[in-house]
Design an enzyme around this catalytic site. Sequence first.
Site, PDB file in Angstrom:
ATOM      1  N   GLN A   4       0.867  -0.808  -0.112  1.00 43.89           N
ATOM      2  CA  GLN A   4      -0.052   0.126  -0.024  1.00 43.89           C
ATOM      3  C   GLN A   4       0.975   1.709   0.192  1.00 43.89           C
ATOM      4  O   GLN A   4       0.366   2.424  -0.367  1.00 43.89           O
ATOM      5  CB  GLN A   4      -0.881  -0.058   1.367  1.00 43.89           C
ATOM      6  N   ASP A  57       6.501   4.422  -1.573  1.00 48.05           N
ATOM      7  CA  ASP A  57       8.040   4.592  -1.457  1.00 48.05           C
ATOM      8  C   ASP A  57       8.716   3.676  -1.989  1.00 48.05           C
ATOM      9  O   ASP A  57       7.560   2.282  -2.878  1.00 48.05           O
ATOM     10  CB  ASP A  57       7.879   4.981   0.396  1.00 48.05           C
ATOM     11  N   HIS A  70      -1.257   1.214  -4.255  1.00 50.60           N
ATOM     12  CA  HIS A  70      -1.732   2.711  -4.671  1.00 50.60           C
ATOM     13  C   HIS A  70      -1.025   3.523  -5.230  1.00 50.60           C
ATOM     14  O   HIS A  70      -0.794   4.609  -4.893  1.00 50.60           O
ATOM     15  CB  HIS A  70      -1.557   3.039  -3.093  1.00 50.60           C
ATOM     16  N   CYS A  82       4.483  16.951 -19.017  1.00 57.06           N
ATOM     17  CA  CYS A  82       4.273  15.584 -19.550  1.00 57.06           C
ATOM     18  C   CYS A  82       5.125  14.927 -20.346  1.00 57.06           C
ATOM     19  O   CYS A  82       5.456  15.890 -21.673  1.00 57.06           O
ATOM     20  CB  CYS A  82       3.002  15.531 -19.863  1.00 57.06           C
ATOM     21  N   THR A  86       0.262  -2.921   8.714  1.00 55.96           N
ATOM     22  CA  THR A  86      -0.833  -1.310   8.779  1.00 55.96           C
ATOM     23  C   THR A  86      -2.052  -1.634   9.731  1.00 55.96           C
ATOM     24  O   THR A  86      -2.215  -2.870  10.006  1.00 55.96           O
ATOM     25  CB  THR A  86      -1.616  -1.921   6.903  1.00 55.96           C
ATOM     26  N   ASN A 120       2.601  -7.382  13.696  1.00 60.53           N
ATOM     27  CA  ASN A 120       2.079  -5.325  13.566  1.00 60.53           C
ATOM     28  C   ASN A 120       2.828  -4.856  14.218  1.00 60.53           C
ATOM     29  O   ASN A 120       2.742  -5.891  16.216  1.00 60.53           O
ATOM     30  CB  ASN A 120       0.915  -5.763  13.124  1.00 60.53           C
ATOM     31  N   GLU A 173       1.024  -3.451  16.584  1.00 62.44           N
ATOM     32  CA  GLU A 173       0.055  -3.109  17.862  1.00 62.44           C
ATOM     33  C   GLU A 173      -1.055  -3.973  17.203  1.00 62.44           C
ATOM     34  O   GLU A 173      -1.197  -3.708  15.996  1.00 62.44           O
ATOM     35  CB  GLU A 173      -0.425  -2.228  18.413  1.00 62.44           C
ATOM     36  N   ALA A 185       8.617  -4.066  12.854  1.00 60.75           N
ATOM     37  CA  ALA A 185       9.059  -5.275  11.887  1.00 60.75           C
ATOM     38  C   ALA A 185       9.819  -4.843  11.926  1.00 60.75           C
ATOM     39  O   ALA A 185      10.138  -6.600  11.199  1.00 60.75           O
ATOM     40  CB  ALA A 185       8.325  -4.552  10.466  1.00 60.75           C
TER      41      ALA A 185
END
Length: 233
Positions: A91, A94, A109, A141, A181, A206, A208, A224
């Site tokens: 997602q 970067d 994304h 462009c 995530t 994760n 939490e 992680a």
Amino acid sequence: MEKPRSIVILTGAGISAESGIDTFRDAGGLWEQHRVEDVATPEGFARDPELVLGFYDMRRAALANVRPNAAHEALARLDAEFSGELLIVTQNVDDLHERAGARRVLHMHGELKSALCSSCEMRSPWDAPMSADEAGARPPCPVCQAPSLRPDVVWFGEMPYQMERIYRAIRKADLFVSIGTSGAVYPAAGFVRDARDLGARALELNLERSEGSHWFHESRQGRAGELVPEWVE
Ligand code: BV8
């Protein structure tokens, strides 16, 4: 469980947190500095293009100061060594998975280092500011020269990229791993249910418990940078 034959890994902002990239929802996260409605929606872009272009210019420029962490590097090792099917659906916008050496990566994304032209709808690699220069001119462009570039990221209300390819991979997966995530945004947050319904084992790594933790057979809490290398080994 015997060795999986086909793995889908979903990553979110938490996998890049230890590289120094802000997550969206943790205290001081990206959304706290800007209302998500203002910067990650087509309406927000139409309302104030320079605010949105500046928000993404800042995040794109920040990539030069960060590096992949142990979690990205562990996934890249897995990608290089695992002979079965593997797809890292991220997602994140970067480029840290790629910079760690991972190849089987899908940016559902979009990506900061890509530009989408609103005129010719072509996408081009991009690593410069997109907002207007002091003369008020927007960069042309690279394909059609129109001054109509926008960040090549999927905003709220827009269709994520390559959904059919993602669902094909989920249908074949016997292991689904979610890393870093919050499980707050769909359709990504629903993948675990699709994978489980199709018989895959579901593991969450994760910091939490997330909004979707209860959908996983196993949910491990921790950073992680520690959990992912442990799991990959
Ligand atoms: C769509 C790109 C349809 C831009 C992003 C009501 C119900 C259900 C759905 C909806 C609804 N109303 C609207 C919707 C749809 C909407 C949605 O889900 N809204 C939510 C808010 C309810 N979804 C959409 O609009 C999507 N499109 O549905 O299209 C459609 C159909 C047909 C035709 C046209 C359209 C598109 C959504 C994409 C939005 N773009 N990003 C950008 O980056 O700027 S979303 C963005 O937030 C991320 O990409 C990610 O997807 C999402 C969640 O962020 P996370 O990555 O999870 O990060 P977060 O900060 O939330 O959490 C970090 C986690 O890491 C935390 O849990 C934390 O504990 C953990 N962590 C922190 N540090 C560490 C760590 N873990 C491990 N180690 C650490 N060190």
